[in-house]
Design an enzyme around this catalytic site. Structure first.
Site, PDB file in Angstrom:
ATOM      1  N   SER A  36       0.867  -1.347  -0.109  1.00 53.39           N
ATOM      2  CA  SER A  36      -0.197  -0.098  -0.091  1.00 53.39           C
ATOM      3  C   SER A  36       0.890   1.326   0.028  1.00 53.39           C
ATOM      4  CB  SER A  36      -0.978   0.057   1.233  1.00 53.39           C
ATOM      5  OG  SER A  36      -0.137   0.125   2.461  1.00 53.39           O
ATOM      6  N   LYS A  96       1.270   4.337   7.072  1.00 49.63           N
ATOM      7  CA  LYS A  96       0.797   5.234   6.151  1.00 49.63           C
ATOM      8  C   LYS A  96       1.335   6.503   6.245  1.00 49.63           C
ATOM      9  CE  LYS A  96      -2.564   1.980   4.954  1.00 49.63           C
ATOM     10  NZ  LYS A  96      -2.428   1.329   3.872  1.00 49.63           N
TER      11      LYS A  96
END
Length: 258
Positions: free
Chosen positions: A50, A91
């Site tokens: 991701s 993230k």
């Protein structure tokens, strides 16, 4: 008499003293760097894709232990949150408490408080166009929270996936356990701080002392090896210089009988 006191093999000489000093300093740098690094940094392995292309799946990263209050926009953070599975997740911080983060403007860019943000780490989507998100959204981040996005906006399950939950997809600052400073495998070095966020209030963060730490550990290792090698090298050199050729010594006259 010579001013240098020598023992067998050259030990006790100035060179031997300096080699001992090099080993001592090297041990301090090597072990001290490891101890200091263990206090400041935590290693992590990136479990998913991701965050590509910034962080490949399986990458080994060093993340500095920081308080969530120190986090700035653009930082890549490690956090744990019950709504995200309560496991360490990596993230990028796209917005902080009080910001209105939206996507996309007519050029496909993310906006924070109406200001477009350049994100050079994004990759083109299926149509070949670089856009900050395949789905449009606009969220005002609650105070003391962070809005988090993966760098691969086409596959990442991030704050956009959780916008129907408490916090509109954001997580509390207190959930942050570390900030990624460097990729050690594959060796990419320090992560770049994205300049696109620099003009916003609070600016961007500065990297921690990961490079000085690695330099201290490397220098310490070199000093220990160099200092430890001094004795054997001197002894070997001494043996070679003391070795004499067999037979008649050079310059000696051969005695002739009558």
């Amino acid at each position: 008499m010579s001013g240098n006191i020598r023992t067998k093999g050259g030990r006790g000489s100035l060179g031997s003293m300096l080699s001992g000093l090099a080993v001592a300093v090297g041990c301090v740098l090597f072990l001290g760097g490891f101890v200091w690094g263990a206090l400041l940094y935590q290693p992590y392995s990136v479990p998913s894709d991701s965050m590509t292309p910034t962080l490949d799946v399986g990458s080994k990263v060093l993340a500095q232990r920081v308080d969530g209050a120190e986090v700035r926009r653009g930082d890549v953070v490690v956090f744990t949150d019950p709504l995200w599975g309560n496991t360490p997740t990596v993230k990028r911080v796209a917005a902080v408490g009080g910001d209105t983060v939206a996507c996309c403007d007519r050029d496909g860019r993310l906006t924070v408080n109406g200001e477009p943000v350049e994100e050079p780490y994004l990759r083109p989507g299926p149509g070949g166009r670089i856009i900050a998100s395949g789905t449009e959204f606009s969220v005002t981040v609650p105070d003391a929270n962070l809005f988090l996005l993966g760098d691969d906006r086409h596959t990442s399950l991030d704050s956009r996936t959780h916008m129907e939950e408490a916090g509109r997809g954001s997580v509390p600052r207190s959930s942050v356990v570390a900030r990624v400073d460097a990729v050690v495998w594959p060796a990419k070095g320090l992560l770049d701080r994205p300049e696109g966020f620099a003009g916003l209030p609070g600016g961007i963060s500065e990297p921690g002392p990961v490079m000085p730490l690695l330099a201290a550990i490397a220098a310490g290792g070199v000093l220990v090896l160099a200092g430890g090698a001094y004795g054997p090298v001197v002894r070997r050199t001494s043996r070679l210089t003391k070795r004499r050729p067999t037979g008649t010594a050079p310059g000696a006259r051969e005695k002739v009988g009558t």
